[in-house]
Write an enzyme that holds these catalytic residues in place. Structure first.
Site, short mmCIF file in Angstrom:
data_model
loop_
_atom_site.label_atom_id
_atom_site.label_comp_id
_atom_site.label_asym_id
_atom_site.label_seq_id
_atom_site.Cartn_x
_atom_site.Cartn_y
_atom_site.Cartn_z
N ASP A 104 0.79 -1.23 0.00
CA ASP A 104 0.00 0.00 0.00
C ASP A 104 0.82 1.28 0.00
O ASP A 104 0.26 2.38 0.00
CB ASP A 104 -0.98 -0.01 1.17
N HIS A 119 6.44 -8.06 -0.90
CA HIS A 119 5.40 -8.54 -1.81
C HIS A 119 5.08 -7.54 -2.91
O HIS A 119 4.01 -7.60 -3.51
CB HIS A 119 4.12 -8.86 -1.01
N CYS A 130 7.78 -8.14 -22.00
CA CYS A 130 9.09 -7.48 -22.08
C CYS A 130 9.67 -7.15 -20.71
O CYS A 130 10.78 -6.65 -20.60
CB CYS A 130 9.00 -6.20 -22.92
N ASN A 213 0.21 -6.89 18.21
CA ASN A 213 -0.94 -7.48 17.52
C ASN A 213 -2.16 -7.40 18.42
O ASN A 213 -2.03 -7.22 19.63
CB ASN A 213 -0.64 -8.95 17.14
N ALA A 232 -2.15 -1.38 16.80
CA ALA A 232 -0.79 -0.84 16.60
C ALA A 232 -0.79 0.68 16.64
O ALA A 232 0.22 1.29 17.00
CB ALA A 232 -0.24 -1.34 15.27
#
Ligand code: NAD
Length: 249
Positions: A104, A119, A130, A213, A232
């Site tokens: 993001d 990622h 290409c 968490n 968080a």
């Protein structure tokens, strides 16, 4: 949480190489739901039908419909207090790099200088013929998969299930994990591999592990030394403030 917070702040205050490993949870308070929770994007677009390399190769136009739906989620968001707290740790000279599974761009927008995108990034696409890359306006919808000037099909420049992790990101993350003496794990479920291996590698090389968490994960009872339970956007600013106080800045 106070004793965990103090332990975590002490560890960061003493450390020479702190890194963070972040997942979808850090961006939830920016308004991007994690994919797995009920009502998340996987409910409408099952990952095996929309988020695998095989699914993309079989029907790119169909998979792009999921990217446009994601674009609507990712397009107008801004960093939250948790992203800013990591940048504060960086500015205090306490955080060297963030390894993120997120696509993001919010760490960069929060001013983080060293972001290892494990990622990929949803704001870029890559030609399957290409290998050229182009910026992707995720709010601009077209009827079919976008095409490259060479005629090839463009794919979002993100890691789908079945894709390899980009070589440079994988090497940089592995190096950072081995060098780290403290790792902050934020908002990740410990279920997506090989990303979930990064904190384990760091632990095997002697790092102190802090986990932020809402709930315990597979890391919590195995490698975590200090667990900061809660959103968080609350726990990370408290931690950054405690570190700042220890440094007397
Ligand atoms: P996940 O969805 O598997 O797990 C998210 C974790 O965050 C959970 O453990 C949850 O308890 C925790 N969490 C939720 N809200 C939180 C909060 N406010 N504060 C702290 N923790 C919170 O996420 P994952 O492990 O990152 O794996 C999902 C995959 O999907 C990743 O590969 C990621 O790239 C991708 N993804 C990316 C985005 C994004 O770019 N923002 C969003 C969703 C998923």
């Amino acid at each position: 949480m106070d004793s965990a917070l103090n332990k975590a702040a002490d560890a960061i205050g003493r450390a020479s190489h702190v890194i963070a490993v972040t997942g979808a949870g850090i961006s939830v308070e920016s308004g991007i739901p994690d994919f797995r929770s009920p009502g998340g994007i996987w409910d409408t677009y099952p990952p095996e039908q929309y988020a695998t390399v095989d699914a993309f190769m079989a029907d790119p136009d169909r998979v792009w419909t999921m990217w446009y739906a994601l674009g609507a989620l990712l397009g107008n968001v801004t960093p939250n207090a948790a992203h800013r707290a990591l940048t504060m740790l960086q500015d205090l000279g306490r955080l060297r790099a963030v390894i993120t599974q997120n696509i993001d761009n919010l760490h960069q927008e929060a001013g983080c200088l060293e972001v290892i995108e494990y990622h990929g990034n949803a704001r870029q696409m890559r030609c399957l013929r290409c290998d050229g890359t182009r910026a992707l306006d995720i709010l601009k919808r077209t009827d079919r998969a976008p095409r490259c000037a060479c005629g090839g099909v463009m794919k979002p420049d993100v890691v789908l299930f079945g894709d390899y992790i980009p070589e440079e990101a994988a090497a940089a993350a592995d190096y950072a994990a081995r060098a780290a003496d403290v790792v902050l794990i934020v908002g990740t479920s410990a279920t997506v591999y090989p990303a979930a291996q990064i904190p384990v590698t760091a632990k095997l090389h002697g790092a102190f592990i802090i986990e932020c968490n809402l709930e315990p994960t597979g890391f919590s009872h195995n490698i975590t030394d200090a667990f900061l339970r809660g959103p968080a956007g609350t726990t990370l600013p408290a931690l950054a403030e405690a570190v700042r106080a220890r440094l007397g800045q």
